[in-house]
Design a protein around this motif. Structure first.
Motif, mmCIF file in Angstrom:
data_model
loop_
_atom_site.group_PDB
_atom_site.id
_atom_site.type_symbol
_atom_site.label_atom_id
_atom_site.label_comp_id
_atom_site.label_asym_id
_atom_site.label_seq_id
_atom_site.Cartn_x
_atom_site.Cartn_y
_atom_site.Cartn_z
ATOM 1 N N LYS A 50 2.357 6.530 -2.579
ATOM 2 C CA LYS A 50 1.864 5.198 -2.907
ATOM 3 C C LYS A 50 2.989 4.377 -3.532
ATOM 4 C CE LYS A 50 -1.681 2.737 -5.249
ATOM 5 N NZ LYS A 50 -3.058 2.561 -5.144
ATOM 6 N N GLY A 72 0.810 -1.210 0.000
ATOM 7 C CA GLY A 72 0.000 0.000 0.000
ATOM 8 C C GLY A 72 0.839 1.252 0.000
ATOM 9 N N THR A 73 1.085 1.854 1.164
ATOM 10 C CA THR A 73 1.798 3.126 1.217
ATOM 11 C C THR A 73 3.027 3.008 2.097
ATOM 12 O OG1 THR A 73 0.490 3.869 3.080
ATOM 13 C CG2 THR A 73 -0.319 4.445 0.881
#
Length: 161
Positions: free
Chosen positions: A55, A30-31
């Protein structure tokens, strides 16, 4: 004392634990936090808002499209049949050839009017049958492997005098 075979699993567990504590983002998770310099932190401090996150791009599988028809069997097909005249008598020496294709295939009927033509695969084909003094006839086969025997009846050409 640890047995030698449990030592690698212990080391792996310890490494994964340390990675999770450090905040390192694995690909596809994800991040990941973006580090800021001191000047950037001062400039961003008056603003109240969410923390900046970037991201992490992950590779997605690409669907490969086949260049050939996958719904037809790609093994050679032996197509057998016979050629007769309008009177039902066999036509020895009649020519059977593949039309509308890049493959150049042809065969000639035997004394009984029988032929065998080996096609490259089970894809739909167009065959033309011809004999001197008779009209050429074209036959379209959607699945040649399902043919138990191809019967072709040629009509005589009308001679004009």
């Amino acid at each position: 004392m640890f047995a030698l075979r449990t030592l690698p699993s212990f080391v792996l567990a310890a490494v994964l634990f340390l990675i999770s504590l450090s905040g390192f983002a694995a690909p596809g998770s994800g991040t990941a936090p973006v580090s800021k310099t001191a000047a950037a932190k001062k400039a961003a401090s008056p603003k109240k808002g969410p923390s900046v996150r970037r991201k992490v791009e992950t590779l997605k599988p690409v669907m490969a499209v086949p260049t050939t028809d996958i719904f037809h069997d790609h093994r050679p097909v032996a197509l057998a049949g016979w050629v007769t005249g309008a009177d039902g008598m066999p036509l020895p020496g009649a020519t059977v050839w593949l039309t509308g294709s890049t493959h150049k295939l042809a065969t000639v009927t035997n004394a009984k009017g029988d032929f065998v033509l080996t096609l490259p695969n089970n894809a739909p084909v167009s065959l033309t049958v011809g004999f001197a003094g008779y009209e050429n006839q074209t036959v379209v086969l959607t699945q040649p492997r399902l043919q138990k025997g191809l019967s072709v009846e040629l009509k005589q050409t009308v001679s004009r005098r």
